[in-house]
Motif scaffolding. Structure first.
Motif, PDB file in Angstrom:
ATOM      1  N   VAL A 185       0.894  -1.064   0.132  1.00 26.29           N
ATOM      2  CA  VAL A 185       0.100  -0.223   0.086  1.00 26.29           C
ATOM      3  C   VAL A 185       0.899   1.275   0.070  1.00 26.29           C
ATOM      4  O   VAL A 185       0.639   1.972  -0.635  1.00 26.29           O
ATOM      5  CB  VAL A 185      -0.710  -0.159   1.144  1.00 26.29           C
ATOM      6  N   SER A 186       1.981   1.274   0.603  1.00 27.08           N
ATOM      7  CA  SER A 186       2.859   2.433   0.656  1.00 27.08           C
ATOM      8  C   SER A 186       3.498   2.550  -0.636  1.00 27.08           C
ATOM      9  O   SER A 186       3.516   3.755  -1.124  1.00 27.08           O
ATOM     10  CB  SER A 186       3.897   2.192   1.743  1.00 27.08           C
ATOM     11  N   VAL A 187       3.859   1.443  -1.379  1.00 21.13           N
ATOM     12  CA  VAL A 187       4.192   1.681  -2.529  1.00 21.13           C
ATOM     13  C   VAL A 187       3.530   2.038  -3.478  1.00 21.13           C
ATOM     14  O   VAL A 187       3.838   2.747  -4.294  1.00 21.13           O
ATOM     15  CB  VAL A 187       5.047   0.377  -2.886  1.00 21.13           C
ATOM     16  N   VAL A 218       3.618   7.743   4.953  1.00 20.03           N
ATOM     17  CA  VAL A 218       3.775   7.898   3.629  1.00 20.03           C
ATOM     18  C   VAL A 218       2.470   8.787   3.369  1.00 20.03           C
ATOM     19  O   VAL A 218       2.812   9.724   2.364  1.00 20.03           O
ATOM     20  CB  VAL A 218       3.575   6.504   2.955  1.00 20.03           C
ATOM     21  N   SER A 219       1.410   8.447   3.684  1.00 23.21           N
ATOM     22  CA  SER A 219       0.053   9.110   3.409  1.00 23.21           C
ATOM     23  C   SER A 219       0.295  10.596   3.813  1.00 23.21           C
ATOM     24  O   SER A 219      -0.017  11.533   3.080  1.00 23.21           O
ATOM     25  CB  SER A 219      -0.949   8.538   3.935  1.00 23.21           C
ATOM     26  N   LEU A 220       0.701  11.078   5.082  1.00 25.41           N
ATOM     27  CA  LEU A 220       1.029  12.204   5.529  1.00 25.41           C
ATOM     28  C   LEU A 220       2.014  13.186   4.635  1.00 25.41           C
ATOM     29  O   LEU A 220       1.717  14.198   4.347  1.00 25.41           O
ATOM     30  CB  LEU A 220       1.420  12.275   6.839  1.00 25.41           C
ATOM     31  N   CYS A 221       3.080  12.562   4.161  1.00 20.53           N
ATOM     32  CA  CYS A 221       4.063  12.849   3.189  1.00 20.53           C
ATOM     33  C   CYS A 221       3.374  13.343   2.150  1.00 20.53           C
ATOM     34  O   CYS A 221       3.695  14.412   1.383  1.00 20.53           O
ATOM     35  CB  CYS A 221       5.277  12.034   2.994  1.00 20.53           C
ATOM     36  N   LEU A 259       4.749  -1.558  12.577  1.00 24.35           N
ATOM     37  CA  LEU A 259       5.616  -0.649  11.804  1.00 24.35           C
ATOM     38  C   LEU A 259       5.160  -0.579  10.519  1.00 24.35           C
ATOM     39  O   LEU A 259       5.321   0.513   9.823  1.00 24.35           O
ATOM     40  CB  LEU A 259       7.032  -1.252  11.799  1.00 24.35           C
ATOM     41  N   SER A 260       4.592  -1.530   9.631  1.00 27.40           N
ATOM     42  CA  SER A 260       4.024  -1.284   8.534  1.00 27.40           C
ATOM     43  C   SER A 260       2.930  -0.198   8.182  1.00 27.40           C
ATOM     44  O   SER A 260       2.848   0.449   7.362  1.00 27.40           O
ATOM     45  CB  SER A 260       3.972  -2.668   7.594  1.00 27.40           C
ATOM     46  N   LEU A 261       1.939  -0.563   9.497  1.00 26.69           N
ATOM     47  CA  LEU A 261       0.853   0.416   9.523  1.00 26.69           C
ATOM     48  C   LEU A 261       1.268   1.735   9.674  1.00 26.69           C
ATOM     49  O   LEU A 261       0.931   2.638   9.097  1.00 26.69           O
ATOM     50  CB  LEU A 261       0.058  -0.042  10.663  1.00 26.69           C
ATOM     51  N   LEU A 262       2.288   1.872  10.637  1.00 23.86           N
ATOM     52  CA  LEU A 262       3.012   3.254  10.815  1.00 23.86           C
ATOM     53  C   LEU A 262       3.620   3.733   9.501  1.00 23.86           C
ATOM     54  O   LEU A 262       3.450   4.956   9.383  1.00 23.86           O
ATOM     55  CB  LEU A 262       4.172   3.314  11.898  1.00 23.86           C
ATOM     56  N   GLY A 263       4.212   2.970   8.524  1.00 20.68           N
ATOM     57  CA  GLY A 263       4.624   3.230   7.350  1.00 20.68           C
ATOM     58  C   GLY A 263       3.627   3.883   6.421  1.00 20.68           C
ATOM     59  O   GLY A 263       3.899   4.795   5.919  1.00 20.68           O
TER      60      GLY A 263
END
Length: 337
Positions: free
Chosen positions: A169-171, A327-330, A319-323
């Motif tokens: 999801v981050s990618v 990433v969404s905030l950035c 950690l992956s949820l935090l990622g």
């Protein structure tokens, strides 16, 4: 020639070309799997200061062929109490799924079997289905060792797929597309292995767990379960499990390359390297990740099962949820700016 006949001929040619390309891809993958087993034995032999295959053919290059001939000539033994249909179907399902995932892997620009818009979702779905082959094998064998190995594998793969899904999801958020070609192109300025380095490390470790590789080879722990879910298999059905496992290792290396290492893109532009074909860069990066797979097996001890589950649920999941949140905030802040 009538329009109908011309159209049918065009369909026939398209089907022939698809079959031809699929056959070439399958042959290349099978050769890669065969010689990955040789590379593994050679690399681990050098790292552990012992001799690898060096008798069958020059430098042992014919050893994978000899191993394949040996497995084909052995007798296929089916336990009397096993469910014979499912027992034989499980390795076929496992191996078929390991090949099906390659349909959306882009080797270079316009070098992809099927460039679908949801390629990332397709890969996640195919990798999730692989657990069914293992579960069916363990249950249909009617063996306690095989069943325990299958249950371990199912719990392990499901646990780490949650983290893998969140990392993907981050990618997806960074690339803005589910298409694998677009994800590679989005990394032309900087690879996601640099931008998302902590997520990249977690993704690679999750790939080790997803493929049941050391130090997460609990489903096949020979000291506890003899051989795990395929303990009752022999000859060609066992070879299908063996080939499927190594095909999945190559697939996970390809996913690491596409999602985090820029796919077929060169690390930098320079006249001395600009002439290198993109497919060479892609295959070279896959070889680097494969070497890390082998290096890990040669050096790290096996985890306990409680350590494996703790790492997946108590470390990687938060950690992956935090990622995803970071990433969404950035991306939101960048859009607002």
């Amino acid at each position: 020639m009538t329009p109908l006949l011309s159209e049918l001929l065009g369909y026939a040619i398209d089907i022939f070309m698809i079959g031809f390309k699929a056959t070439l891809l399958m042959i290349a993958l099978l050769l890669g799997v065969a010689y990955l087993t040789l590379a593994e034995r050679k690399v681990i032999g050098y790292m552990q200061l012992r001799v690898g295959p060096n008798v069958v053919g020059p430098f042992g290059l014919l050893q994978p062929i000899a191993d394949g001939i040996k497995l084909l000539h052995k007798e296929t033994i089916i336990p009397m109490a096993a469910n014979k249909l499912l027992f034989l179907a499980a390795p076929v399902l496992f191996f078929s799924l390991s090949l099906a995932a390659w349909a959306v892997i882009p080797f270079a620009p316009n070098w992809v079997f099927s460039d679908i818009n949801v390629g990332l979702l397709y890969l996640l779905a195919i990798s999730s289905l692989g657990v069914y082959g293992i579960l069916i094998a363990g249950w249909s064998s009617n063996s306690k060792y095989a069943l325990l190995g299958a249950l371990r594998s199912a719990a392990q793969m499901i646990s780490y797929e949650v983290s893998i899904g969140l990392i993907l999801v981050s990618v997806l958020l960074c690339a803005g597309s589910l298409n694998l070609t677009n994800i590679v192109i989005a990394q032309h300025d900087c690879w996601y292995a640099i931008k998302l380095f902590p997520l990249f490390v977690m993704f690679f470790i999750s790939c080790l767990a997803e493929t049941n590789r050391t130090p997460f080879d609990l489903p096949e722990a020979e000291a506890e379960l003899v051989a795990g879910y395929h303990v009752e298999y022999s000859a060609f059905p066992f070879a299908l499990f063996f080939l499927g496992e190594y095909a999945n290792i190559i697939l996970m290396s390809a996913m690491c390359t596409i999602l985090f290492a820029g796919g077929w893109l060169a690390p930098f532009s320079y006249p001395m390297i600009d002439w290198v074909p993109p497919v060479i860069w892609f295959l070279g990066k896959i070889c680097v990740f494969l070497f890390i797979f082998l290096w890990t097996r040669a050096t790290l001890p096996r985890y306990r099962y409680d350590q494996l589950m703790r790492l997946g649920w108590k470390v990687f999941l938060p950690l992956s949820l935090l990622g995803v949140v970071i990433v969404s905030l950035c991306i939101m802040l960048k859009g607002a700016a």
